[in-house]
Design an enzyme around this catalytic site. Structure first.
Site, PDB file in Angstrom:
ATOM      1  N   GLU A   1       0.826  -1.217   0.000  1.00  0.00           N
ATOM      2  CA  GLU A   1       0.000   0.000   0.000  1.00  0.00           C
ATOM      3  C   GLU A   1       0.848   1.249   0.000  1.00  0.00           C
ATOM      4  O   GLU A   1       1.862   1.341   0.680  1.00  0.00           O
ATOM      5  CB  GLU A   1      -0.925  -0.012   1.223  1.00  0.00           C
ATOM      6  CG  GLU A   1      -2.148  -0.840   0.927  1.00  0.00           C
ATOM      7  CD  GLU A   1      -3.019  -1.023   2.136  1.00  0.00           C
ATOM      8  OE1 GLU A   1      -4.062  -0.349   2.227  1.00  0.00           O
ATOM      9  OE2 GLU A   1      -2.661  -1.829   2.987  1.00  0.00           O
TER      10      GLU A   1
ATOM     11  N   CYS B   1       3.596   8.426   0.858  1.00  0.00           N
ATOM     12  CA  CYS B   1       3.893   7.563   1.992  1.00  0.00           C
ATOM     13  C   CYS B   1       4.000   6.139   1.466  1.00  0.00           C
ATOM     14  O   CYS B   1       3.029   5.592   0.956  1.00  0.00           O
ATOM     15  CB  CYS B   1       2.764   7.705   3.011  1.00  0.00           C
ATOM     16  SG  CYS B   1       2.890   6.584   4.395  1.00  0.00           S
TER      17      CYS B   1
ATOM     18  N   CYS C   1       3.329  -6.268   8.538  1.00  0.00           N
ATOM     19  CA  CYS C   1       4.276  -5.718   9.516  1.00  0.00           C
ATOM     20  C   CYS C   1       4.374  -6.677  10.696  1.00  0.00           C
ATOM     21  O   CYS C   1       3.366  -7.192  11.153  1.00  0.00           O
ATOM     22  CB  CYS C   1       3.806  -4.346  10.003  1.00  0.00           C
ATOM     23  SG  CYS C   1       4.980  -3.542  11.139  1.00  0.00           S
TER      24      CYS C   1
ATOM     25  N   CYS D   1       2.070  -3.514  17.078  1.00  0.00           N
ATOM     26  CA  CYS D   1       1.593  -2.358  17.859  1.00  0.00           C
ATOM     27  C   CYS D   1       0.071  -2.502  18.020  1.00  0.00           C
ATOM     28  O   CYS D   1      -0.642  -2.754  17.050  1.00  0.00           O
ATOM     29  CB  CYS D   1       1.945  -1.044  17.161  1.00  0.00           C
ATOM     30  SG  CYS D   1       3.733  -0.803  16.984  1.00  0.00           S
TER      31      CYS D   1
ATOM     32  N   CYS E   1      -2.530  -0.354  15.907  1.00  0.00           N
ATOM     33  CA  CYS E   1      -2.322  -0.211  14.458  1.00  0.00           C
ATOM     34  C   CYS E   1      -2.955  -1.365  13.699  1.00  0.00           C
ATOM     35  O   CYS E   1      -2.755  -2.532  14.035  1.00  0.00           O
ATOM     36  CB  CYS E   1      -0.820  -0.160  14.172  1.00  0.00           C
ATOM     37  SG  CYS E   1      -0.443  -0.033  12.410  1.00  0.00           S
TER      38      CYS E   1
ATOM     39  N   ASN F   1      -6.180   7.171  14.515  1.00  0.00           N
ATOM     40  CA  ASN F   1      -7.121   6.934  13.421  1.00  0.00           C
ATOM     41  C   ASN F   1      -7.829   5.619  13.708  1.00  0.00           C
ATOM     42  O   ASN F   1      -7.191   4.571  13.698  1.00  0.00           O
ATOM     43  CB  ASN F   1      -6.364   6.851  12.090  1.00  0.00           C
ATOM     44  CG  ASN F   1      -5.692   8.180  11.768  1.00  0.00           C
ATOM     45  OD1 ASN F   1      -6.342   9.233  11.748  1.00  0.00           O
ATOM     46  ND2 ASN F   1      -4.389   8.144  11.562  1.00  0.00           N
TER      47      ASN F   1
ATOM     48  N   CYS G   1      -2.501   7.084   8.875  1.00  0.00           N
ATOM     49  CA  CYS G   1      -1.513   6.317   9.641  1.00  0.00           C
ATOM     50  C   CYS G   1      -2.191   5.176  10.375  1.00  0.00           C
ATOM     51  O   CYS G   1      -3.191   5.361  11.046  1.00  0.00           O
ATOM     52  CB  CYS G   1      -0.868   7.185  10.729  1.00  0.00           C
ATOM     53  SG  CYS G   1       0.088   8.535  10.140  1.00  0.00           S
TER      54      CYS G   1
HETATM   55  N1  SAH Z   1       6.851   0.823  11.750  1.00  0.00           N
HETATM   56  C1  SAH Z   1       7.250   2.212  11.625  1.00  0.00           C
HETATM   57  C2  SAH Z   1       6.669   2.833  10.392  1.00  0.00           C
HETATM   58  C3  SAH Z   1       5.172   2.985  10.397  1.00  0.00           C
HETATM   59  S1  SAH Z   1       4.864   4.665  10.548  1.00  0.00           S
HETATM   60  C4  SAH Z   1       6.884   2.958  12.886  1.00  0.00           C
HETATM   61  O1  SAH Z   1       6.210   2.389  13.732  1.00  0.00           O
HETATM   62  O2  SAH Z   1       7.306   4.084  13.066  1.00  0.00           O
HETATM   63  C5  SAH Z   1       3.253   4.736  11.015  1.00  0.00           C
HETATM   64  C6  SAH Z   1       3.051   5.769  12.116  1.00  0.00           C
HETATM   65  O3  SAH Z   1       1.647   5.774  12.396  1.00  0.00           O
HETATM   66  C7  SAH Z   1       3.762   5.376  13.409  1.00  0.00           C
HETATM   67  O4  SAH Z   1       4.215   6.530  14.071  1.00  0.00           O
HETATM   68  C8  SAH Z   1       2.635   4.734  14.205  1.00  0.00           C
HETATM   69  O5  SAH Z   1       2.852   4.846  15.579  1.00  0.00           O
HETATM   70  C9  SAH Z   1       1.426   5.533  13.747  1.00  0.00           C
HETATM   71  N2  SAH Z   1       0.167   4.803  13.865  1.00  0.00           N
HETATM   72  C10 SAH Z   1      -0.039   3.473  13.843  1.00  0.00           C
HETATM   73  N3  SAH Z   1      -1.338   3.188  13.964  1.00  0.00           N
HETATM   74  C11 SAH Z   1      -1.993   4.367  14.074  1.00  0.00           C
HETATM   75  C12 SAH Z   1      -3.366   4.728  14.182  1.00  0.00           C
HETATM   76  N4  SAH Z   1      -4.318   3.818  14.199  1.00  0.00           N
HETATM   77  N5  SAH Z   1      -3.658   6.036  14.251  1.00  0.00           N
HETATM   78  C13 SAH Z   1      -2.692   6.971  14.181  1.00  0.00           C
HETATM   79  N6  SAH Z   1      -1.392   6.688  14.031  1.00  0.00           N
HETATM   80  C14 SAH Z   1      -1.041   5.400  13.997  1.00  0.00           C
END
Ligand code: SAH
Length: 353
Positions: A93, A106, A113, A117, A120, A302, A345
């Site tokens: 994506e 992006c 992944c 987390c 996410c 989000n 994100c």
């Molecule tokens: N794995 C890397 C790259 C992904 S960046 C990392 O974790 O940094 C994606 C960003 O979006 C990260 O800062 C993550 O913390 C954030 N993110 C993940 N899920 C999210 C959500 N549901 N809402 C807002 N931000 C989110």
């Protein structure tokens, strides 16, 4: 599935060598590189500045495209989410985010992944596989071609963020090579200063990244000010504790050159990590590690169906930001883009809706 070499992921020396083996002079390698990256051609047939015989030879021995765009979703705010597929069937994506002055793309570093987390959606996929250098570069090419047309200039330049699916620092070599290729002045010419890589905190790789001569900007996803909470939200914290992570961050900060940017990302989860106490603990953590000059990007969560989290009220977001600023920490609230099409994100999960 094609097992032909994907020339889009070849560095300049590799491309030179490949064409030399075909018995071609060096300037042919320049032409092919420009064809792939400057004109953004995804097939050799279109490289009409090459002799027909060479075009045919390239088609037999190599490929200029390994991704296909399966679907495209366009948000009411102009954001576009591209759901692509690798030629062995894995989802990739990529998101195009227009702003007034500059576009941002992006891109993903992995299909799925492994980071788990809790907030996410991409985590729910698990790791499918690392993307190749060529797959990383071709995402950007495919998006620019969709937005501007093949071979057309990008009117006001492009920023890149490695913030799509995946953990870039678990695919370090392919990522760094992709950055090098994309920054070539005879190609996409997106310089490292226009690129930001985000990590969930793969500590040894932060040190490796710090040692790179020419490198993109760095963002570290923090999202909790204590080990207790971060262990739950970002299980990678069980492997490398906050103290280890912040020491690596400090070591990195010491290597920053003029113009390079370094930020922390903090996803705000309503009722979970968004209280004034959390803001104070966060400021204290930064002070403890002498990192108070690093900026914090606050990302209101989000939401997505299977996730047990929700964004805080706007009042709470502002209160959190103000609490940080009162303690001398600069914080910026990030506006979510493309939430309606699952492009924001943490929402990338190969969804068809
Ligand atoms: N794995 C890397 C790259 C992904 S960046 C990392 O974790 O940094 C994606 C960003 O979006 C990260 O800062 C993550 O913390 C954030 N993110 C993940 N899920 C999210 C959500 N549901 N809402 C807002 N931000 C989110």
């Amino acid at each position: 599935m094609s097992i032909l070499p994907h020339l889009t992921g070849f560095s300049r020396p590799e491309l030179d060598e490949f064409l030399a083996k075909l018995g071609e002079p060096r300037y042919r390698s320049d032409q092919v590189f420009r064809g792939l990256h400057q004109r953004r051609l995804q097939s050799f047939v279109e490289m009409t500045d090459l002799p027909k015989a060479l075009r045919e030879r390239l088609c037999e021995t190599a490929t200029a495209s390994v991704l296909s765009v399966e679907s495209k979703y366009v948000s009411t705010d102009g954001t576009r989410r591209f759901l692509m597929k690798t030629n062995d069937g894995y989802p990739v994506e990529t998101v195009y985010i227009p702003t007034e002055n500059r576009d941002t793309i992006c891109f993903s570093s992995q299909s799925g992944c492994p980071m788990k987390c809790d907030f996410c959606l991409t985590a729910k996929l698990g790791l499918l596989r690392n993307l190749t250098t060529g797959e990383i570069v071709e995402q950007v090419i495919a998006v620019l071609n969709d937005v501007y047309g093949v071979g057309e200039n990008t009117p006001h330049g492009t920023n890149l963020v490695a913030m799509g699916a995946g953990e870039p620092f678990l695919n370090f070599e392919n990522l760094i090579k992709a950055v090098e290729i994309m920054s070539d002045e005879n190609g996409l010419f997106i310089v490292p200063g226009r690129i930001t890589v985000s990590t969930a905190g793969i500590v040894p790789k932060i040190y490796d990244f710090a040692n790179l001569e020419r490198r993109p900007n760095l963002a570290i996803s923090l999202s909790a000010p204590t080990d207790e909470l971060r262990n739950v939200l970002m299980p990678i914290n069980k492997r490398w504790k906050l103290d280890d992570l912040m020491q690596a961050a400090k070591a990195f900060e010491k290597t920053l050159k003029r113009g390079e940017r370094f930020t922390f990302e903090y996803v705000l989860l309503g009722g979970v990590n968004d209280s004034i106490e959390h803001a104070r603990a966060l400021a204290a953590l930064l002070v403890k590690h002498d990192l108070r000059r690093v900026k914090i990007n606050l990302i209101p969560h989000n939401p997505a169906e299977p996730l047990d989290y929700h964004p805080p009220d706007l009042d709470q977001v502002i209160a959190f930001k103000n609490a940080l600023e009162l303690l001398g920490v600069s914080a910026y609230v990030r506006t979510p883009r493309g939430r309606d099409i699952y492009a924001a994100c943490g929402q990338l999960a190969a969804k068809a809706g």
